[in-house]
Scaffold this motif. Structure first.
Motif, PDB file in Angstrom:
ATOM      1  N   MET A  88       0.866  -0.891  -0.028  1.00  0.00           N
ATOM      2  CA  MET A  88       0.253  -0.372  -0.201  1.00  0.00           C
ATOM      3  C   MET A  88       0.728   1.509   0.018  1.00  0.00           C
ATOM      4  SD  MET A  88      -2.862   1.058  -0.421  1.00  0.00           S
ATOM      5  CE  MET A  88      -3.629  -0.211   0.251  1.00  0.00           C
ATOM      6  N   SER A  89       0.346   1.758  -0.807  1.00  0.00           N
ATOM      7  CA  SER A  89       1.345   3.282  -0.670  1.00  0.00           C
ATOM      8  C   SER A  89      -0.249   4.861  -0.384  1.00  0.00           C
ATOM      9  CB  SER A  89       1.649   3.606  -2.395  1.00  0.00           C
ATOM     10  OG  SER A  89       2.651   2.539  -2.655  1.00  0.00           O
ATOM     11  N   PHE A  90       0.510   5.964   0.322  1.00  0.00           N
ATOM     12  CA  PHE A  90       0.005   6.526   0.366  1.00  0.00           C
ATOM     13  C   PHE A  90       0.729   8.262  -0.201  1.00  0.00           C
ATOM     14  CE2 PHE A  90       0.203   5.368   4.455  1.00  0.00           C
ATOM     15  CZ  PHE A  90      -0.046   6.132   4.897  1.00  0.00           C
ATOM     16  N   THR A  91      -0.144   8.693  -0.685  1.00  0.00           N
ATOM     17  CA  THR A  91       0.804  10.443  -0.218  1.00  0.00           C
ATOM     18  C   THR A  91      -0.119  11.213   0.776  1.00  0.00           C
ATOM     19  OG1 THR A  91      -0.435  11.372  -2.152  1.00  0.00           O
ATOM     20  CG2 THR A  91       1.840  10.491  -2.212  1.00  0.00           C
ATOM     21  N   ILE A  92       0.518  11.876   1.451  1.00  0.00           N
ATOM     22  CA  ILE A  92       0.090  13.258   2.493  1.00  0.00           C
ATOM     23  C   ILE A  92       0.497  14.301   1.709  1.00  0.00           C
ATOM     24  CG2 ILE A  92      -0.180  14.120   4.587  1.00  0.00           C
ATOM     25  CD1 ILE A  92       0.769  10.842   5.663  1.00  0.00           C
ATOM     26  N   GLY A  93      -1.183  15.684   1.803  1.00  0.00           N
ATOM     27  CA  GLY A  93      -0.286  16.887   1.205  1.00  0.00           C
ATOM     28  C   GLY A  93       0.055  17.737   2.210  1.00  0.00           C
ATOM     29  N   LEU A  94       1.393  18.051   2.410  1.00  0.00           N
ATOM     30  CA  LEU A  94       1.305  18.902   3.217  1.00  0.00           C
ATOM     31  C   LEU A  94       2.000  21.022   2.800  1.00  0.00           C
ATOM     32  CD1 LEU A  94       5.416  16.853   4.309  1.00  0.00           C
ATOM     33  CD2 LEU A  94       1.853  17.142   4.774  1.00  0.00           C
ATOM     34  N   ASN A  95       0.820  21.103   1.891  1.00  0.00           N
ATOM     35  CA  ASN A  95       0.802  22.907   2.167  1.00  0.00           C
ATOM     36  C   ASN A  95      -0.157  23.037   0.821  1.00  0.00           C
ATOM     37  OD1 ASN A  95       2.305  21.197  -0.119  1.00  0.00           O
ATOM     38  ND2 ASN A  95       2.997  23.498  -1.202  1.00  0.00           N
ATOM     39  N   GLU A  96      -0.606  24.028   0.771  1.00  0.00           N
ATOM     40  CA  GLU A  96      -2.466  24.238   0.645  1.00  0.00           C
ATOM     41  C   GLU A  96      -1.807  24.285  -2.026  1.00  0.00           C
ATOM     42  OE1 GLU A  96      -4.593  24.776   2.487  1.00  0.00           O
ATOM     43  OE2 GLU A  96      -4.153  24.651   3.719  1.00  0.00           O
ATOM     44  N   ARG A  97      -2.624  24.050  -1.145  1.00  0.00           N
ATOM     45  CA  ARG A  97      -3.139  23.891  -3.392  1.00  0.00           C
ATOM     46  C   ARG A  97      -2.455  24.900  -3.764  1.00  0.00           C
ATOM     47  NH1 ARG A  97      -6.973  20.864  -6.167  1.00  0.00           N
ATOM     48  NH2 ARG A  97      -5.455  20.710  -7.556  1.00  0.00           N
ATOM     49  N   ASP A  98      -2.696  26.211  -3.329  1.00  0.00           N
ATOM     50  CA  ASP A  98      -2.184  27.836  -4.088  1.00  0.00           C
ATOM     51  C   ASP A  98      -1.562  27.905  -3.905  1.00  0.00           C
ATOM     52  OD1 ASP A  98      -2.742  28.284  -1.064  1.00  0.00           O
ATOM     53  OD2 ASP A  98      -4.348  29.412  -1.852  1.00  0.00           O
TER      54      ASP A  98
END
Length: 90
Positions: A1-11
């Motif tokens: 299983m793999s996953f990515t976690i967003g660490l900053n805002e998309r803007d």
């Protein structure tokens, strides 16, 4: 299983995301259709999980700014991969 976690805002950046092959039918699930597949854009503090060892995927290029993500790979003894045997990571 793999996953990515967003660490900053998309803007804070343009582009990015994780492209998945053969996933155009998932576009209704909030994925963007692109090049015969779909792109998942992970929001800050959220995660995208997927079977990394048996699903064709790639990181999309960042066209402006900087994107920060944590990428995690999980392995389990005795896990059966779809279409494979125990402990086989295609």
């Amino acid at each position: 299983m793999s996953f990515t976690i967003g660490l900053n805002e998309r803007d804070e950046y343009r582009g990015g995301g994780t492209w998945f092959a053969d996933a155009e039918e998932c576009a209704g699930a909030g994925l963007e259709q692109a090049r015969g597949g779909a792109i998942a854009h992970t929001e800050c503090g959220h995660a995208t999980l997927f079977a990394g060892g048996c699903l064709t995927h790639a990181g999309e290029p960042i066209t402006a700014g900087r994107r920060y993500v944590a990428v995690v790979f999980l392995y389990a003894d005795g896990f059966i991969w779809p279409g494979g045997g125990a402990d086989e990571n295609p």
